[in-house]
Scaffold this active site. Structure first.
Site, PDB file in Angstrom:
ATOM      1  N   SER A   1     -26.394  24.037 -89.344  1.00 46.66           N
ATOM      2  CA  SER A   1     -25.209  24.888 -89.350  1.00 46.66           C
ATOM      3  C   SER A   1     -24.419  24.698 -90.638  1.00 46.66           C
TER       4      SER A   1
ATOM      5  N   GLY B   1     -14.867  33.253 -92.152  1.00 45.94           N
ATOM      6  CA  GLY B   1     -14.077  33.634 -90.975  1.00 45.94           C
ATOM      7  C   GLY B   1     -14.212  35.109 -90.651  1.00 45.94           C
ATOM      8  N   LEU B   2     -15.039  35.396 -89.656  1.00 41.76           N
ATOM      9  CA  LEU B   2     -15.184  36.775 -89.180  1.00 41.76           C
ATOM     10  C   LEU B   2     -14.665  36.878 -87.745  1.00 41.76           C
TER      11      LEU B   2
ATOM     12  N   GLU C   1     -12.745  36.430 -84.214  1.00 41.57           N
ATOM     13  CA  GLU C   1     -11.359  36.202 -83.792  1.00 41.57           C
ATOM     14  C   GLU C   1     -11.341  35.872 -82.301  1.00 41.57           C
ATOM     15  N   PRO C   2     -10.204  35.373 -81.804  1.00 38.91           N
ATOM     16  CA  PRO C   2     -10.161  35.000 -80.387  1.00 38.91           C
ATOM     17  C   PRO C   2     -10.590  36.152 -79.477  1.00 38.91           C
TER      18      PRO C   2
ATOM     19  N   LEU D   1     -24.424  37.928 -92.486  1.00 39.10           N
ATOM     20  CA  LEU D   1     -25.008  37.395 -91.244  1.00 39.10           C
ATOM     21  C   LEU D   1     -26.532  37.466 -91.288  1.00 39.10           C
TER      22      LEU D   1
ATOM     23  N   GLN E   1     -52.278  16.704 -65.187  1.00 36.98           N
ATOM     24  CA  GLN E   1     -52.468  18.115 -65.530  1.00 36.98           C
ATOM     25  C   GLN E   1     -51.135  18.865 -65.624  1.00 36.98           C
TER      26      GLN E   1
ATOM     27  N   LEU F   1     -38.924  13.510 -69.904  1.00 37.36           N
ATOM     28  CA  LEU F   1     -38.316  12.198 -70.191  1.00 37.36           C
ATOM     29  C   LEU F   1     -37.641  11.582 -68.968  1.00 37.36           C
TER      30      LEU F   1
ATOM     31  N   GLU G   1     -23.868  33.821 -84.480  1.00 32.16           N
ATOM     32  CA  GLU G   1     -24.722  34.686 -85.304  1.00 32.16           C
ATOM     33  C   GLU G   1     -25.330  35.822 -84.482  1.00 32.16           C
TER      34      GLU G   1
HETATM   35  P1  TGC Z   1     -22.196  49.567 -86.948  1.00 33.91           P
HETATM   36  O1  TGC Z   1     -21.465  50.875 -86.870  1.00 33.91           O
HETATM   37  O2  TGC Z   1     -23.559  49.460 -86.348  1.00 33.91           O
HETATM   38  O3  TGC Z   1     -22.260  49.093 -88.468  1.00 33.91           O
HETATM   39  C1  TGC Z   1     -21.149  49.099 -89.328  1.00 33.91           C
HETATM   40  C2  TGC Z   1     -21.714  49.134 -90.733  1.00 33.91           C
HETATM   41  O4  TGC Z   1     -22.453  47.924 -90.960  1.00 33.91           O
HETATM   42  C3  TGC Z   1     -23.836  48.214 -91.210  1.00 33.91           C
HETATM   43  N1  TGC Z   1     -24.625  47.166 -90.551  1.00 33.91           N
HETATM   44  C4  TGC Z   1     -25.270  46.213 -91.225  1.00 33.91           C
HETATM   45  N2  TGC Z   1     -25.415  45.995 -92.539  1.00 33.91           N
HETATM   46  C5  TGC Z   1     -26.146  44.949 -92.916  1.00 33.91           C
HETATM   47  N3  TGC Z   1     -26.718  44.110 -92.042  1.00 33.91           N
HETATM   48  C6  TGC Z   1     -26.604  44.286 -90.706  1.00 33.91           C
HETATM   49  N4  TGC Z   1     -27.167  43.441 -89.859  1.00 33.91           N
HETATM   50  C7  TGC Z   1     -25.850  45.377 -90.249  1.00 33.91           C
HETATM   51  N5  TGC Z   1     -25.516  45.857 -89.023  1.00 33.91           N
HETATM   52  C8  TGC Z   1     -24.776  46.950 -89.233  1.00 33.91           C
HETATM   53  C9  TGC Z   1     -24.062  49.589 -90.648  1.00 33.91           C
HETATM   54  O5  TGC Z   1     -25.133  50.228 -91.276  1.00 33.91           O
HETATM   55  C10 TGC Z   1     -22.740  50.247 -90.947  1.00 33.91           C
HETATM   56  O6  TGC Z   1     -22.709  50.563 -92.316  1.00 33.91           O
HETATM   57  P2  TGC Z   1     -21.884  51.827 -92.884  1.00 33.91           P
HETATM   58  O7  TGC Z   1     -22.176  51.837 -94.332  1.00 33.91           O
HETATM   59  O8  TGC Z   1     -22.433  52.993 -92.126  1.00 33.91           O
HETATM   60  O9  TGC Z   1     -20.445  51.549 -92.557  1.00 33.91           O
HETATM   61  O10 TGC Z   1     -21.229  48.466 -86.375  1.00 33.91           O
HETATM   62  P3  TGC Z   1     -20.783  48.133 -84.916  1.00 33.91           P
HETATM   63  O11 TGC Z   1     -19.313  47.930 -84.941  1.00 33.91           O
HETATM   64  O12 TGC Z   1     -21.351  49.133 -83.944  1.00 33.91           O
HETATM   65  O13 TGC Z   1     -21.435  46.699 -84.659  1.00 33.91           O
HETATM   66  C11 TGC Z   1     -22.786  46.448 -84.688  1.00 33.91           C
HETATM   67  C12 TGC Z   1     -23.085  45.015 -84.170  1.00 33.91           C
HETATM   68  C13 TGC Z   1     -22.692  44.845 -82.723  1.00 33.91           C
HETATM   69  C14 TGC Z   1     -24.585  44.833 -84.324  1.00 33.91           C
HETATM   70  C15 TGC Z   1     -22.341  44.007 -85.040  1.00 33.91           C
HETATM   71  O14 TGC Z   1     -20.981  44.096 -84.853  1.00 33.91           O
HETATM   72  C16 TGC Z   1     -22.767  42.564 -84.773  1.00 33.91           C
HETATM   73  O15 TGC Z   1     -23.719  42.109 -85.382  1.00 33.91           O
HETATM   74  N6  TGC Z   1     -22.050  41.812 -83.888  1.00 33.91           N
HETATM   75  C17 TGC Z   1     -22.286  40.387 -83.723  1.00 33.91           C
HETATM   76  C18 TGC Z   1     -21.247  39.628 -84.510  1.00 33.91           C
HETATM   77  C19 TGC Z   1     -21.760  38.321 -85.061  1.00 33.91           C
HETATM   78  O16 TGC Z   1     -22.946  38.077 -85.146  1.00 33.91           O
HETATM   79  N7  TGC Z   1     -20.870  37.469 -85.503  1.00 33.91           N
HETATM   80  C20 TGC Z   1     -21.248  36.262 -86.163  1.00 33.91           C
HETATM   81  C21 TGC Z   1     -20.090  35.602 -86.837  1.00 33.91           C
HETATM   82  S1  TGC Z   1     -20.520  34.367 -88.029  1.00 33.91           S
HETATM   83  C22 TGC Z   1     -21.179  33.107 -87.143  1.00 33.91           C
HETATM   84  O17 TGC Z   1     -21.382  33.172 -85.986  1.00 33.91           O
HETATM   85  C23 TGC Z   1     -21.508  31.901 -87.902  1.00 33.91           C
HETATM   86  S2  TGC Z   1     -22.181  30.605 -86.978  1.00 33.91           S
HETATM   87  C24 TGC Z   1     -22.879  29.792 -88.268  1.00 33.91           C
HETATM   88  C25 TGC Z   1     -23.421  28.460 -88.042  1.00 33.91           C
HETATM   89  O18 TGC Z   1     -22.659  27.523 -87.699  1.00 33.91           O
HETATM   90  O19 TGC Z   1     -24.628  28.321 -88.291  1.00 33.91           O
HETATM   91  P1  FAD Z   2     -18.029  37.743 -76.622  1.00 31.00           P
HETATM   92  O1  FAD Z   2     -18.231  38.743 -77.689  1.00 31.00           O
HETATM   93  O2  FAD Z   2     -16.748  37.768 -75.862  1.00 31.00           O
HETATM   94  O3  FAD Z   2     -19.237  37.854 -75.591  1.00 31.00           O
HETATM   95  C1  FAD Z   2     -19.207  37.265 -74.281  1.00 31.00           C
HETATM   96  C2  FAD Z   2     -20.468  37.712 -73.546  1.00 31.00           C
HETATM   97  O4  FAD Z   2     -20.451  39.147 -73.450  1.00 31.00           O
HETATM   98  C3  FAD Z   2     -21.756  37.362 -74.298  1.00 31.00           C
HETATM   99  O5  FAD Z   2     -22.769  37.039 -73.376  1.00 31.00           O
HETATM  100  C4  FAD Z   2     -22.097  38.660 -74.996  1.00 31.00           C
HETATM  101  O6  FAD Z   2     -23.475  38.796 -75.302  1.00 31.00           O
HETATM  102  C5  FAD Z   2     -21.667  39.667 -73.942  1.00 31.00           C
HETATM  103  N1  FAD Z   2     -21.416  40.994 -74.518  1.00 31.00           N
HETATM  104  C6  FAD Z   2     -20.549  41.314 -75.522  1.00 31.00           C
HETATM  105  N2  FAD Z   2     -20.619  42.614 -75.796  1.00 31.00           N
HETATM  106  C7  FAD Z   2     -21.553  43.145 -74.945  1.00 31.00           C
HETATM  107  C8  FAD Z   2     -22.103  44.443 -74.738  1.00 31.00           C
HETATM  108  N3  FAD Z   2     -21.725  45.480 -75.499  1.00 31.00           N
HETATM  109  N4  FAD Z   2     -23.043  44.600 -73.784  1.00 31.00           N
HETATM  110  C9  FAD Z   2     -23.461  43.554 -73.023  1.00 31.00           C
HETATM  111  N5  FAD Z   2     -22.984  42.303 -73.178  1.00 31.00           N
HETATM  112  C10 FAD Z   2     -22.060  42.105 -74.128  1.00 31.00           C
HETATM  113  N6  FAD Z   2     -17.863  32.899 -86.151  1.00 31.00           N
HETATM  114  C11 FAD Z   2     -17.561  33.053 -87.471  1.00 31.00           C
HETATM  115  O7  FAD Z   2     -17.055  34.096 -87.883  1.00 31.00           O
HETATM  116  N7  FAD Z   2     -17.798  32.044 -88.358  1.00 31.00           N
HETATM  117  C12 FAD Z   2     -18.333  30.857 -87.984  1.00 31.00           C
HETATM  118  O8  FAD Z   2     -18.532  29.977 -88.828  1.00 31.00           O
HETATM  119  C13 FAD Z   2     -18.646  30.660 -86.599  1.00 31.00           C
HETATM  120  N8  FAD Z   2     -19.132  29.458 -86.171  1.00 31.00           N
HETATM  121  C14 FAD Z   2     -19.321  29.251 -84.827  1.00 31.00           C
HETATM  122  C15 FAD Z   2     -19.669  27.970 -84.379  1.00 31.00           C
HETATM  123  C16 FAD Z   2     -19.823  27.724 -83.015  1.00 31.00           C
HETATM  124  C17 FAD Z   2     -20.152  26.357 -82.542  1.00 31.00           C
HETATM  125  C18 FAD Z   2     -19.662  28.797 -82.086  1.00 31.00           C
HETATM  126  C19 FAD Z   2     -19.877  28.555 -80.622  1.00 31.00           C
HETATM  127  C20 FAD Z   2     -19.317  30.046 -82.526  1.00 31.00           C
HETATM  128  C21 FAD Z   2     -19.122  30.295 -83.898  1.00 31.00           C
HETATM  129  N9  FAD Z   2     -18.695  31.546 -84.373  1.00 31.00           N
HETATM  130  C22 FAD Z   2     -18.402  31.727 -85.702  1.00 31.00           C
HETATM  131  C23 FAD Z   2     -18.368  32.603 -83.428  1.00 31.00           C
HETATM  132  C24 FAD Z   2     -19.564  33.355 -82.882  1.00 31.00           C
HETATM  133  O9  FAD Z   2     -20.122  34.194 -83.859  1.00 31.00           O
HETATM  134  C25 FAD Z   2     -19.104  34.163 -81.658  1.00 31.00           C
HETATM  135  O10 FAD Z   2     -18.847  33.215 -80.631  1.00 31.00           O
HETATM  136  C26 FAD Z   2     -20.141  35.160 -81.200  1.00 31.00           C
HETATM  137  O11 FAD Z   2     -20.254  36.220 -82.132  1.00 31.00           O
HETATM  138  C27 FAD Z   2     -19.824  35.746 -79.807  1.00 31.00           C
HETATM  139  O12 FAD Z   2     -18.509  36.127 -79.712  1.00 31.00           O
HETATM  140  P2  FAD Z   2     -17.590  35.631 -78.465  1.00 31.00           P
HETATM  141  O13 FAD Z   2     -17.734  34.175 -78.346  1.00 31.00           O
HETATM  142  O14 FAD Z   2     -16.245  36.210 -78.671  1.00 31.00           O
HETATM  143  O15 FAD Z   2     -18.276  36.274 -77.195  1.00 31.00           O
END
Ligand code: TGC
Ligand code: FAD
Length: 388
Positions: free
Chosen positions: A95, A134-135, A137-138, A243, A283, A342, A367
């Protein structure tokens, strides 16, 4: 009889070139010498010493797949293999490297100005500085489009207000990439530690990813100069593209946790006697080991295929979703099943599988949750977005 390792059965090493193998062995050795001896303590005390950043910097894994500015410029497969070896020790180490290299550094490398790159990338690559991203939010995790953090203009300055939650390395970071809504859509900003109005608060009592710092970022009318904005980032697609990079690392990384769990279980089963015979000779045990090996190897073949596509510049986001969904889902299943082998010994920090399994609960969520990746694959198959 002669024994094979789980991945040895698939001939995975033969699919790598010399440089990829060298990098993998170097990281594996580093993990054995520097990380494994302390991981139980870090996990139990919920710490990750800041000095580890410099060790990672010396190893060359911070931003290793980026070019220039002190970065190693390796291919994607090598980066994946490094993630795998780090996560074989603990998901917290992977991470750290994911966030530093793929989120913090990539966001600056891809979207920053020349001044921002020169100021931050060499220090982040060496581990002298730590970054976070930071992407989330609560109230907006899976749906970052709803973010409430706002950036408004005041003359040429920007004023940022809002809260980011669950931010890896937040409490350690010297520089935060913060994504905020503006009148013209989502934009990215570089917020240095110490900027008035910017505070971080570490999240306590975690049951998962304990050897990693997870924090809240609080932005209360934080004034930033125009030069703090990432000039090339023009919409939500900018943070989502970052991402992709981190998710790619997880495709390989999670399999490291699975491999370590499986090797631990095989070793344990070979020495543990139950009902007067080696546990490995039953087995039922062998069926478990065979099924887990199959999933690990299949996951690795998929990871390598995705890595080769990435190196050819052809990898699409929905393909990364295939890999992230599969690797994490199978890895957590493998870690839990290994824990059963284990017995009671599996519930302490002396053995890795349960630690891996609890870590993977976070990896399953961050992610993009498994459900988000299912929806992304579903959209690719049907052409219908079912997110909202
Ligand atoms: P949507 O309308 O589909 O897309 C908005 C714009 O973004 C483009 N796009 C992408 N571009 C590049 N890569 C991707 N994977 C992309 N996905 C979408 C899309 O083409 C569009 O572009 P434009 O030019 O038309 O504006 O957006 P949506 O609001 O419907 O959301 C799509 C969805 C649900 C897939 C997206 O919001 C999503 O991926 N949600 C999950 C959020 C997430 O993964 N958060 C992670 C936060 S960081 C983290 O967790 C770090 S942990 C790290 C660690 O400790 O290892
Ligand atoms: P929610 O979005 O509230 O989801 C709750 C449940 O609802 C999940 O099971 C989800 O799959 C489900 N759900 C949501 N939408 C739908 C739908 N449309 N249909 C069906 N089911 C749905 N974020 C950062 O920006 N930067 C970081 O560095 C980072 N580090 C992290 C480190 C840790 C240890 C953890 C636990 C999280 C971290 N995150 C970070 C945040 C992480 O990316 C979010 O927790 C994740 O994207 C899910 O968001 P949420 O927790 O608000 O869950």
């Amino acid at each position: 009889a002669a024994r094979s390792t789980p991945l040895g059965l698939f001939g995975i090493d033969e699919m790598l070139d010399d440089e990829e193998r060298d990098i993998q062995v170097t990281v594996r050795e580093f993990v054995r010498e520097h990380l494994r001896p302390n991981i139980g303590d870090y996990f139990e005390s919920a710490t990750l010493p800041r000095e580890i950043a410099r060790e990672f910097g010396r190893l060359g894994v911070l931003g290793m797949h980026l070019d220039g500015y002190g970065c190693a410029g390796t291919n994607a497969v090598s980066y994946g293999l490094a993630c795998l070896e780090l996560e074989a020790a603990d998901s917290g180490f992977r991470s750290f490297v994911s966030v530093q290299g793929s989120l913090s550094m990539f966001s600056i490398h891809r979207y920053g100005s020349e001044e921002q790159k020169n100021e931050w990338l060499p220090r982040l690559a060496s581990g002298e500085a730590i970054g976070c991203f930071g992407l989330t939010e609560p109230d907006f995790g899976s749906n970052p489009a709803g973010m409430r953090t706002r950036a408004r203009r005041d003359g040429t300055d920007w004023i940022l207000t809002g809260t980011k939650m669950w931010i890896t390395n937040g409490g350690l970071a010297d520089i935060a990439t913060v994504w905020a809504q503006t009148d013209d859509g989502v934009r990215g900003f570089l917020v240095p530690r110490g900027t008035p109005g910017f505070e971080t608060r570490d999240i306590a009592k975690k049951l998962s990813l304990r050897a990693s710092i997870t924090s809240e970022l609080i932005l209360d009318d934080v004034r930033l100069p125009a030069s703090a904005q990432l000039p090339q980032a023009n919409s939500l697609s900018a943070p989502l593209s970052c991402l992709n990079e981190a998710r790619f690392g997880i495709v390989f990384g999670a399999l490291g946790a699975a491999r370590d769990s499986l090797e631990t279980a095989i070793e344990y089963a070979s020495t543990r006697e139950v009902f007067d015979r080696s546990l490995a000779s039953y087995q039922l045990t062998q069926a478990k080991l065979a099924d887990m090996t199959l999933e690990l190897g299949k996951g690795m073949l998929l990871a390598l295929r995705l890595g080769r596509l990435k190196d050819a510049g052809q990898l699409r986001p929905e393909q990364i979703s295939l890999g992230k969904l599969n690797s994490v889902r199978e890895a957590i299943g493998i870690a839990r099943e290994c824990r059963t082998i284990l017995g009671a010994s599996g519930i302490t920090l002396e053995y890795s599988p349960l630690r891996h399994a609890t870590n993977l609960e976070s990896v399953l969520t961050y992610e993009g949750t498994s459900e988000m990746h299912q929806l992304s694959i579903g959209k690719a198959l049907t052409g219908i977005g079912a997110f909202r």
